[in-house]
Design a protein around this motif. Sequence first.
Motif, PDB file in Angstrom:
ATOM      1  N   ASP A 167       0.656  -1.334   0.091  1.00  0.00           N
ATOM      2  CA  ASP A 167      -0.188   0.105  -0.003  1.00  0.00           C
ATOM      3  C   ASP A 167       0.782   1.264  -0.013  1.00  0.00           C
ATOM      4  N   LYS A 180       1.635   6.480  -7.290  1.00  0.00           N
ATOM      5  CA  LYS A 180       0.324   7.092  -7.803  1.00  0.00           C
ATOM      6  C   LYS A 180       0.714   8.816  -7.605  1.00  0.00           C
ATOM      7  N   THR A 182     -10.435  -5.092  -5.603  1.00  0.00           N
ATOM      8  CA  THR A 182      -9.857  -4.468  -4.392  1.00  0.00           C
ATOM      9  C   THR A 182      -9.488  -5.523  -3.435  1.00  0.00           C
ATOM     10  N   ARG A 225      -1.548  -6.853  -6.510  1.00  0.00           N
ATOM     11  CA  ARG A 225      -1.710  -5.394  -6.005  1.00  0.00           C
ATOM     12  C   ARG A 225      -1.428  -4.314  -6.986  1.00  0.00           C
ATOM     13  N   ASN A 239      -4.473  -2.075  -9.112  1.00  0.00           N
ATOM     14  CA  ASN A 239      -4.365  -0.478  -9.009  1.00  0.00           C
ATOM     15  C   ASN A 239      -4.040   0.274 -10.213  1.00  0.00           C
ATOM     16  N   ALA A 246      -3.638   4.838 -13.722  1.00  0.00           N
ATOM     17  CA  ALA A 246      -4.359   4.159 -12.342  1.00  0.00           C
ATOM     18  C   ALA A 246      -5.482   3.801 -12.845  1.00  0.00           C
ATOM     19  N   ASP A 258     -12.149   4.174 -10.017  1.00  0.00           N
ATOM     20  CA  ASP A 258     -12.936   3.144  -8.869  1.00  0.00           C
ATOM     21  C   ASP A 258     -14.241   2.544  -9.649  1.00  0.00           C
TER      22      ASP A 258
END
Length: 593
Positions: free
Chosen positions: A205, A212, A404, A531, A535, A585, A588
């Motif tokens: 993370d 990002k 996610t 991961r 993303n 990226a 969502d």
Amino acid sequence: MFRSWVSPGVAYLARGLLAVVVPVASSVIIVARLASLKGVRVSSWLISAVVLGAAPLGFAAYVLADGRLQQRKANRLGARLVPRVQGKWPGNMDKVVNMVMRSENEYLGRPIEDEIKVLGPTINFRFFWEDLILTTEPQHIKTILATDFDNYVKGAKFREAADSVLGTGVFNSDGEIWKLHRTMTRPFFTHDRIGHFEIFDRHADHAIALAKERFRAGLAIDFQDLISRFTLDSASEFLFGHCIDSLSTGLPYPYNATESTNAIQGDNAAAAFAYAFSQAQQGINRRISIGQTWPLHEILADSTAQHMKVVNAFLEPILKDALEKHSTAAEFDKNEFKDDQTLVDHLVNLTSDFTIIKDEMLNILLAGRDTTASTLTSVIYLLAMHPEFLTRLREEIILKVGPTRRPTYDDIKEMKYLRAVLNETLRLFPAVPFDARENINDTTWISPEHGKKPLFIPKGTMLTYSVFLMHRRTDLWGPDALEFDPDRWLDERVKKYLIPNPFIFLPFNAGPRICLGQQFAYNEMSFMVIRLLQNFSTITLSPEPAMCPPAWWAEKDGRQAIEQFRPRNHLTLYAMGGMWVKMEAVDDVEVIN
């Protein structure tokens, strides 16, 4: 004690002085004895010639005698000598100079490959009249690693080259010391905690957030630097219970970033540790490449000493803290392994020897950090070069894990395409491209050419094997061996090439020295790839000048013609100049159909 305050070069010369003094002194004594006899007149020029010529003549006689002895031994065993590289200068010095000069700008392994094309998959470089045998033949590597394991050791030559960095750790030891280290660390890696991902997730993370932030500013990142920090922080916390926290140090900026953005951020102690660790490994690799005469290149000082001061200053407080905690802890069962126990806790429970524990910490950190970072860097590079495979991998990730959710150990076991991508990456860019052993006794290897006599291997020879070159052989992997194609791990090519000859794929070694952390590495790499692709939907290369290969590479054949970075190696493979990329990226609301 002698070498603790004397440079390797001075120590080497002191040891070699005897080889010069003895023949010279013997010759002078003989001449003096002749001069003492009646009627014998010895001129001054003869004495001068004897003094000046005794050592080189003695060495020449030794080389000639050694060559004849090897041939006689080979004949007795019904074998032949390993094909030798033939230079134009004495001791193949022209070949040494050529390889050193080409190593700066040439593709990794290309000078070696050029010799192999002429002489075959097993060759003797015979630099400075010293046998230096290299092989890419799977049967020979199988002999070294498995079927005749006891005859092949790291050996005194490798141990001397690596001692100042790796000490007596598992990668630099043999016999009972190696068994001790192996026995101490095996329970830690066979315990089911290798499936626990909390540590990976926290550091992933952090790394993704940093990436990002840069991408939002329109800037590229050096993925190699980022992922090395991730693996360093994850490995240090997982193994030692102490996070080095290298991700908190500011990431490097592209060369054309504004001056204000290049301001140094954060505590640079972690960055200094990572840099020093890398440079110390580079020193080991340089020594091994040169051969037994490497100390002559370190006359003034040990090239690794200053770097290891930085490394040790970082690690020693961690170990001292663990020893202090252990000294005040209640009685324990040495065979009991608790879920929250780190490698340091485990080692301290088994021994109080500061040097043994420190050396093992450093060796395992090398394996846990550098090898995984190397492979993840190569994965991102190959996915950037092949967006069609990236798309297919993202589809599997979203299908099996979702956009996610944190992946579990069971998720990773079910992801066949992800494993294929990792294996194909490890095939083309194995984390440890070259490794070395030394044989204890005279032996023979089966001839790589059908119908020819076996190859004679003199005892005490430095033997290098390259899985990097072996993994790319078209006769072992098919005509498309140089292509990145994860499907080769899912289709009929597995049965055609790999199953009949499993020793053609050795990214984690094999036999008794097979990597204990293999499953740990697969878990960590799989977790991070999942991961990242949860993303980011696209990856593109954004080469910096230092990363770009020379323009003339495009005129060569094989992968060299298409490569967009410069693969190099110290103990592990890395991208010279970094691996600069940009990623897009995921929104969502994105949904993959």
